[in-house]
Design a protein around this motif. Structure first.
Motif, PDB file in Angstrom:
ATOM      1  N   SER A  53      42.798 -32.512  64.220  1.00 46.13           N
ATOM      2  CA  SER A  53      42.416 -34.057  64.053  1.00 46.13           C
ATOM      3  C   SER A  53      41.357 -34.484  63.451  1.00 46.13           C
ATOM      4  N   LYS A  54      41.778 -34.684  62.125  1.00 43.19           N
ATOM      5  CA  LYS A  54      40.602 -35.023  61.106  1.00 43.19           C
ATOM      6  C   LYS A  54      39.948 -36.471  61.677  1.00 43.19           C
ATOM      7  N   ARG A  55      40.764 -37.184  62.146  1.00 42.57           N
ATOM      8  CA  ARG A  55      40.613 -38.756  62.603  1.00 42.57           C
ATOM      9  C   ARG A  55      39.282 -38.608  63.481  1.00 42.57           C
ATOM     10  N   ALA A  56      39.655 -37.615  64.559  1.00 40.31           N
ATOM     11  CA  ALA A  56      38.666 -37.337  65.634  1.00 40.31           C
ATOM     12  C   ALA A  56      37.252 -36.906  65.258  1.00 40.31           C
ATOM     13  N   PHE A  73      32.029 -35.479  49.505  1.00 42.07           N
ATOM     14  CA  PHE A  73      32.259 -36.855  49.494  1.00 42.07           C
ATOM     15  C   PHE A  73      30.845 -37.164  50.506  1.00 42.07           C
ATOM     16  N   ARG A  74      30.424 -38.587  50.142  1.00 40.49           N
ATOM     17  CA  ARG A  74      29.562 -39.086  50.995  1.00 40.49           C
ATOM     18  C   ARG A  74      30.049 -40.178  51.823  1.00 40.49           C
ATOM     19  N   LEU A  75      29.567 -40.393  53.360  1.00 41.64           N
ATOM     20  CA  LEU A  75      30.288 -41.502  53.991  1.00 41.64           C
ATOM     21  C   LEU A  75      29.079 -42.127  54.575  1.00 41.64           C
ATOM     22  N   PHE A  76      28.752 -43.431  54.484  1.00 41.49           N
ATOM     23  CA  PHE A  76      27.937 -44.020  55.091  1.00 41.49           C
ATOM     24  C   PHE A  76      28.155 -44.989  56.304  1.00 41.49           C
ATOM     25  N   TYR A  82      40.144 -41.783  52.427  1.00 43.99           N
ATOM     26  CA  TYR A  82      39.736 -43.369  52.343  1.00 43.99           C
ATOM     27  C   TYR A  82      40.133 -44.140  53.617  1.00 43.99           C
ATOM     28  N   LYS A  83      41.429 -43.936  53.937  1.00 42.87           N
ATOM     29  CA  LYS A  83      41.964 -44.687  54.913  1.00 42.87           C
ATOM     30  C   LYS A  83      41.373 -44.635  56.278  1.00 42.87           C
ATOM     31  N   ILE A  84      41.416 -43.135  56.583  1.00 42.39           N
ATOM     32  CA  ILE A  84      40.639 -42.699  57.834  1.00 42.39           C
ATOM     33  C   ILE A  84      39.281 -43.149  58.037  1.00 42.39           C
ATOM     34  N   PRO A  95      34.347 -44.014  50.788  1.00 42.52           N
ATOM     35  CA  PRO A  95      33.729 -42.795  50.747  1.00 42.52           C
ATOM     36  C   PRO A  95      33.536 -43.058  49.300  1.00 42.52           C
ATOM     37  N   ARG A  96      32.146 -41.978  49.013  1.00 38.13           N
ATOM     38  CA  ARG A  96      31.585 -41.923  47.687  1.00 38.13           C
ATOM     39  C   ARG A  96      31.787 -40.564  47.229  1.00 38.13           C
ATOM     40  N   LEU A  97      32.470 -40.410  46.071  1.00 35.48           N
ATOM     41  CA  LEU A  97      32.893 -39.211  45.617  1.00 35.48           C
ATOM     42  C   LEU A  97      31.523 -38.735  44.671  1.00 35.48           C
ATOM     43  N   VAL A  98      30.968 -37.591  45.208  1.00 31.40           N
ATOM     44  CA  VAL A  98      29.757 -36.955  44.506  1.00 31.40           C
ATOM     45  C   VAL A  98      30.122 -35.816  43.522  1.00 31.40           C
ATOM     46  N   ARG A  99      31.232 -34.856  43.855  1.00 31.55           N
ATOM     47  CA  ARG A  99      31.665 -34.045  42.736  1.00 31.55           C
ATOM     48  C   ARG A  99      32.980 -33.385  43.073  1.00 31.55           C
TER      49      ARG A  99
END
Length: 337
Positions: free
Chosen positions: A128-131, A222-225, A182-184, A193-197
């Motif tokens: 459950s990646k959303r969880a 990725f980085r999520l804020f 991106y949706k989740i 999401p911000r793609l780093v590499r």
């Protein structure tokens, strides 16, 4: 063995850990600007990333590792005294707990208690990646960040791939379609999401290649804020003040934004909100577009550019610049996780 995720830059202390035993993962998950931060490592395994981070956050910071495997947690705990003595800390700044990354509350982790959540090739193994993302969002403080490396697919995976034992062990069967990330993430409450590499993953096995067909895989960071809507900002011009350890002269924030010390850069609203409301706020001068900085001649702002979000597009651009570069394998005989 090739790591799934490339190691781009090094902090002077990281050399201590390259021979650390019982390590599994995509690579190193080391964001910037870590002094005094409280960090949670999802799927901490034997603790290598946690001990690296415990040095980088300093004695006033703290690192918690959570893992579902009791044997791994016990291995990690054995090295606490060793590392605290090595770092000359009076009190331990790292702890390890047993639990599931989808159920952080059950492990006793409270709301808004961490500045950073990291993960190293673990989310793809979760049913459950959303969880996982919901729980990460919950335990992050306002302005906090989830910074993580994992494996992503070019499309939604069919059941044949998801249930394939070898592909699952190689961290491919559980890979999320990158667009679903991106949706989740946005459903949960994160900014986009911000793609780093990113780097392409090669399978190098004819039988497995026939199973995956035209589906492609990349490892990506990725980085999520966690920035609430009420903290939104207008388009801004920013100047990086420099001084972040290991990034004193230039900060590669993601694939879209690189900040050189003293240079003016125009940023979009999301980037402005992140820089204003996160741990990076003190590292930048920030002004709405239209207000003027006093800057050196020749340091005028660049135009705001369209952001790249697709990790496969980044890989294609890299391969076009270096056509003879070999894709990394995922992930050796034991798999990357």
């Amino acid at each position: 063995m090739h790591h799934c995720c490339p190691i781009i830059s090094f902090h002077p202390w990281l050399f201590l850990f390259f021979l650390y035993p019982r390590y599994y993962g995509c690579g190193l998950v080391i964001p910037e600007c870590l002094e005094n931060c409280w960090i949670l490592d999802l799927g901490s395994g034997s603790g290598r990333d946690c001990y690296m981070l415990s040095k980088l956050v300093g004695e006033n910071g703290h690192v918690t590792g959570i893992d579902m495997t009791e044997a791994q947690v016990e291995v990690a705990k054995k090295y606490i005294d060793y590392h605290m003595n090595k770092f000359d800390y009076q009190n331990p700044n790292v702890n390890f707990i047993l639990g599931y990354i989808e159920e952080l509350g059950a492990a006793g982790l409270k709301d808004e208690s961490y500045d950073l959540v990291i993960s190293n090739c673990v989310v793809n193994l979760s049913p459950s990646k959303r969880a996982v993302l919901q729980e990460a969002y919950r335990v992050l403080k306002t302005g906090g960040e989830m910074y993580f490396s994992d494996v992503y697919a070019s499309r939604d995976l069919p059941e044949e791939i998801r249930k394939h034992r070898i592909l699952w062990g190689e961290c491919l069967g559980g890979a999320l379609w990158w667009e679903d990330l991106y949706k989740i993430a946005e459903d949960v409450g994160f900014l986009p999401p911000r793609l780093v590499r990113a780097s392409r993953i090669s399978i190098n096995n004819k039988e497995l290649e026939s199973v995956v067909g035209d589906c492609q895989f990349v490892s990506a960071t990725f980085r999520l804020f966690k920035i609430p809507q009420e903290n939104s900002a207008p388009r801004c011009e920013v100047i990086y003040n420099g001084g972040i350890t290991g990034h004193e002269k230039e900060l590669e924030f993601d694939v879209n934004y690189q900040f050189k010390e003293g240079e003016v850069v125009k940023v979009d609203k999301e980037t402005a909100a992140i820089l204003q409301n996160s741990r990076f706020a003190s590292k930048f001068l920030i002004r709405p577009v239209g207000q003027k900085f006093t800057v050196a001649e020749g340091c005028g702002p660049e135009k705001v550019k369209d952001k790249i979000q697709d990790p496969f597009k980044v890989v294609e651009q890299m391969e076009a610049r270096a056509p003879n570069q070999t894709a990394s394998g995922c992930c050796g005989s034991k798999g990357c996780c």
